[in-house]
Design a protein around this motif. Structure first.
Motif, PDB file in Angstrom:
ATOM      1  N   LEU A   9       5.982  37.781  55.703  1.00  0.00           N
ATOM      2  CA  LEU A   9       6.284  36.885  56.814  1.00  0.00           C
ATOM      3  C   LEU A   9       7.509  36.017  56.515  1.00  0.00           C
ATOM      4  O   LEU A   9       8.331  35.769  57.406  1.00  0.00           O
ATOM      5  CB  LEU A   9       5.064  36.017  57.133  1.00  0.00           C
ATOM      6  N   CYS A  10       7.632  35.573  55.277  1.00  0.00           N
ATOM      7  CA  CYS A  10       8.812  34.794  54.876  1.00  0.00           C
ATOM      8  C   CYS A  10      10.081  35.618  55.063  1.00  0.00           C
ATOM      9  O   CYS A  10      11.084  35.117  55.595  1.00  0.00           O
ATOM     10  CB  CYS A  10       8.702  34.345  53.426  1.00  0.00           C
ATOM     11  N   LYS A  11      10.030  36.860  54.632  1.00  0.00           N
ATOM     12  CA  LYS A  11      11.196  37.736  54.754  1.00  0.00           C
ATOM     13  C   LYS A  11      11.560  37.933  56.221  1.00  0.00           C
ATOM     14  O   LYS A  11      12.737  37.857  56.593  1.00  0.00           O
ATOM     15  CB  LYS A  11      10.905  39.080  54.083  1.00  0.00           C
ATOM     16  N   GLU A  12      10.545  38.163  57.063  1.00  0.00           N
ATOM     17  CA  GLU A  12      10.787  38.362  58.490  1.00  0.00           C
ATOM     18  C   GLU A  12      11.370  37.113  59.148  1.00  0.00           C
ATOM     19  O   GLU A  12      12.197  37.205  60.044  1.00  0.00           O
ATOM     20  CB  GLU A  12       9.490  38.754  59.201  1.00  0.00           C
ATOM     21  N   LYS A  13      10.931  35.943  58.692  1.00  0.00           N
ATOM     22  CA  LYS A  13      11.387  34.682  59.284  1.00  0.00           C
ATOM     23  C   LYS A  13      12.657  34.156  58.612  1.00  0.00           C
ATOM     24  O   LYS A  13      13.276  33.218  59.102  1.00  0.00           O
ATOM     25  CB  LYS A  13      10.266  33.641  59.177  1.00  0.00           C
ATOM     26  N   GLY A  14      13.030  34.750  57.489  1.00  0.00           N
ATOM     27  CA  GLY A  14      14.219  34.302  56.773  1.00  0.00           C
ATOM     28  C   GLY A  14      14.001  32.982  56.060  1.00  0.00           C
ATOM     29  O   GLY A  14      14.891  32.131  56.040  1.00  0.00           O
ATOM     30  N   THR A  15      12.825  32.813  55.495  1.00  0.00           N
ATOM     31  CA  THR A  15      12.511  31.586  54.778  1.00  0.00           C
ATOM     32  C   THR A  15      11.928  31.925  53.411  1.00  0.00           C
ATOM     33  O   THR A  15      11.863  33.087  53.036  1.00  0.00           O
ATOM     34  CB  THR A  15      11.535  30.708  55.611  1.00  0.00           C
ATOM     35  N   THR A  16      11.545  30.913  52.679  1.00  0.00           N
ATOM     36  CA  THR A  16      10.976  31.116  51.353  1.00  0.00           C
ATOM     37  C   THR A  16       9.587  30.488  51.282  1.00  0.00           C
ATOM     38  O   THR A  16       9.242  29.625  52.105  1.00  0.00           O
ATOM     39  CB  THR A  16      11.846  30.450  50.272  1.00  0.00           C
ATOM     40  N   ILE A  17       8.827  30.892  50.291  1.00  0.00           N
ATOM     41  CA  ILE A  17       7.507  30.297  50.085  1.00  0.00           C
ATOM     42  C   ILE A  17       7.659  28.806  49.804  1.00  0.00           C
ATOM     43  O   ILE A  17       6.883  27.990  50.310  1.00  0.00           O
ATOM     44  CB  ILE A  17       6.753  31.018  48.959  1.00  0.00           C
ATOM     45  N   ARG A  18       8.651  28.445  49.049  1.00  0.00           N
ATOM     46  CA  ARG A  18       8.882  27.025  48.749  1.00  0.00           C
ATOM     47  C   ARG A  18       9.125  26.218  50.032  1.00  0.00           C
ATOM     48  O   ARG A  18       8.627  25.106  50.193  1.00  0.00           O
ATOM     49  CB  ARG A  18      10.063  26.884  47.802  1.00  0.00           C
ATOM     50  N   ALA A  19       9.881  26.796  50.973  1.00  0.00           N
ATOM     51  CA  ALA A  19      10.135  26.120  52.244  1.00  0.00           C
ATOM     52  C   ALA A  19       8.854  26.009  53.067  1.00  0.00           C
ATOM     53  O   ALA A  19       8.617  24.984  53.715  1.00  0.00           O
ATOM     54  CB  ALA A  19      11.212  26.861  53.033  1.00  0.00           C
ATOM     55  N   VAL A  20       8.037  27.041  53.037  1.00  0.00           N
ATOM     56  CA  VAL A  20       6.751  26.998  53.752  1.00  0.00           C
ATOM     57  C   VAL A  20       5.888  25.880  53.180  1.00  0.00           C
ATOM     58  O   VAL A  20       5.288  25.098  53.925  1.00  0.00           O
ATOM     59  CB  VAL A  20       6.019  28.353  53.679  1.00  0.00           C
ATOM     60  N   GLU A  21       5.839  25.805  51.861  1.00  0.00           N
ATOM     61  CA  GLU A  21       5.063  24.730  51.214  1.00  0.00           C
ATOM     62  C   GLU A  21       5.576  23.360  51.636  1.00  0.00           C
ATOM     63  O   GLU A  21       4.783  22.477  51.985  1.00  0.00           O
ATOM     64  CB  GLU A  21       5.126  24.877  49.697  1.00  0.00           C
ATOM     65  N   ARG A  22       6.868  23.193  51.631  1.00  0.00           N
ATOM     66  CA  ARG A  22       7.459  21.911  52.021  1.00  0.00           C
ATOM     67  C   ARG A  22       7.160  21.600  53.486  1.00  0.00           C
ATOM     68  O   ARG A  22       6.719  20.503  53.825  1.00  0.00           O
ATOM     69  CB  ARG A  22       8.966  21.939  51.779  1.00  0.00           C
ATOM     70  N   ASP A  23       7.387  22.573  54.359  1.00  0.00           N
ATOM     71  CA  ASP A  23       7.236  22.350  55.799  1.00  0.00           C
ATOM     72  C   ASP A  23       5.793  22.131  56.224  1.00  0.00           C
ATOM     73  O   ASP A  23       5.541  21.485  57.238  1.00  0.00           O
ATOM     74  CB  ASP A  23       7.829  23.521  56.581  1.00  0.00           C
ATOM     75  N   THR A  24       4.847  22.659  55.461  1.00  0.00           N
ATOM     76  CA  THR A  24       3.428  22.493  55.799  1.00  0.00           C
ATOM     77  C   THR A  24       2.778  21.344  55.038  1.00  0.00           C
ATOM     78  O   THR A  24       1.611  21.048  55.261  1.00  0.00           O
ATOM     79  CB  THR A  24       2.640  23.787  55.527  1.00  0.00           C
ATOM     80  N   GLY A  25       3.532  20.725  54.125  1.00  0.00           N
ATOM     81  CA  GLY A  25       2.985  19.608  53.370  1.00  0.00           C
ATOM     82  C   GLY A  25       2.164  20.013  52.156  1.00  0.00           C
ATOM     83  O   GLY A  25       1.485  19.181  51.560  1.00  0.00           O
ATOM     84  N   LEU A  26       2.263  21.285  51.782  1.00  0.00           N
ATOM     85  CA  LEU A  26       1.569  21.751  50.576  1.00  0.00           C
ATOM     86  C   LEU A  26       2.435  21.443  49.353  1.00  0.00           C
ATOM     87  O   LEU A  26       3.652  21.375  49.458  1.00  0.00           O
ATOM     88  CB  LEU A  26       1.301  23.250  50.657  1.00  0.00           C
ATOM     89  N   GLY A  27       1.821  21.272  48.217  1.00  0.00           N
ATOM     90  CA  GLY A  27       2.562  20.995  46.995  1.00  0.00           C
ATOM     91  C   GLY A  27       3.290  22.222  46.484  1.00  0.00           C
ATOM     92  O   GLY A  27       2.978  23.355  46.851  1.00  0.00           O
ATOM     93  N   ASN A  28       4.285  21.986  45.634  1.00  0.00           N
ATOM     94  CA  ASN A  28       5.025  23.092  45.021  1.00  0.00           C
ATOM     95  C   ASN A  28       4.093  23.995  44.236  1.00  0.00           C
ATOM     96  O   ASN A  28       3.286  23.538  43.442  1.00  0.00           O
ATOM     97  CB  ASN A  28       6.109  22.556  44.081  1.00  0.00           C
ATOM     98  N   GLY A  29       4.199  25.276  44.472  1.00  0.00           N
ATOM     99  CA  GLY A  29       3.420  26.258  43.730  1.00  0.00           C
ATOM    100  C   GLY A  29       2.027  26.509  44.258  1.00  0.00           C
ATOM    101  O   GLY A  29       1.319  27.367  43.733  1.00  0.00           O
ATOM    102  N   VAL A  30       1.610  25.793  45.300  1.00  0.00           N
ATOM    103  CA  VAL A  30       0.258  25.971  45.830  1.00  0.00           C
ATOM    104  C   VAL A  30       0.058  27.395  46.333  1.00  0.00           C
ATOM    105  O   VAL A  30      -0.917  28.060  45.986  1.00  0.00           O
ATOM    106  CB  VAL A  30      -0.046  24.945  46.952  1.00  0.00           C
ATOM    107  N   ILE A  31       0.983  27.889  47.144  1.00  0.00           N
ATOM    108  CA  ILE A  31       0.836  29.230  47.709  1.00  0.00           C
ATOM    109  C   ILE A  31       0.907  30.287  46.612  1.00  0.00           C
ATOM    110  O   ILE A  31       0.130  31.243  46.625  1.00  0.00           O
ATOM    111  CB  ILE A  31       1.884  29.479  48.810  1.00  0.00           C
ATOM    112  N   ALA A  32       1.786  30.128  45.657  1.00  0.00           N
ATOM    113  CA  ALA A  32       1.913  31.104  44.562  1.00  0.00           C
ATOM    114  C   ALA A  32       0.609  31.241  43.784  1.00  0.00           C
ATOM    115  O   ALA A  32       0.272  32.330  43.315  1.00  0.00           O
ATOM    116  CB  ALA A  32       3.051  30.718  43.634  1.00  0.00           C
ATOM    117  N   ARG A  33      -0.143  30.160  43.683  1.00  0.00           N
ATOM    118  CA  ARG A  33      -1.421  30.216  42.953  1.00  0.00           C
ATOM    119  C   ARG A  33      -2.492  30.995  43.706  1.00  0.00           C
ATOM    120  O   ARG A  33      -3.503  31.369  43.129  1.00  0.00           O
ATOM    121  CB  ARG A  33      -1.914  28.808  42.635  1.00  0.00           C
ATOM    122  N   TRP A  34      -2.266  31.264  44.988  1.00  0.00           N
ATOM    123  CA  TRP A  34      -3.249  32.013  45.764  1.00  0.00           C
ATOM    124  C   TRP A  34      -3.371  33.450  45.297  1.00  0.00           C
ATOM    125  O   TRP A  34      -4.305  34.151  45.665  1.00  0.00           O
ATOM    126  CB  TRP A  34      -2.907  31.972  47.246  1.00  0.00           C
TER     127      TRP A  34
END
Length: 69
Positions: A9-34
């Motif tokens: 989804l990041c690739k399709e939207k042209g964004t990064t996981i880090r940007a998703v974390e920032r934009d959703t208010g999640l901490g750095n590395g939260v999504i990667a730990r999933w």
């Protein structure tokens, strides 16, 4: 599976996981730990809403195909 779907989804939207974390208010590395731990339901919902998909689509094996339509 969820992390792969988010990467797609990041690739399709042209964004990064880090940007998703920032934009959703999640901490750095939260999504990667999933990749190795179970995410909190409310965090999955935040990410699904961010991408405009359902939680089911985010967790599905077919998310990339579903969002490309």
């Amino acid at each position: 599976m969820i992390l792969d779907n988010i990467r797609t989804l990041c690739k399709e939207k042209g964004t990064t996981i880090r940007a998703v974390e920032r934009d959703t208010g999640l901490g750095n590395g939260v999504i990667a730990r999933w990749d190795t731990s179970s995410p909190r339901v409310e965090n999955v919902k935040l990410v699904a809403d961010y991408f405009g998909v359902t939680v089911d689509e985010l967790l599905s094996n077919e998310t990339g195909a579903d969002t490309a339509q």
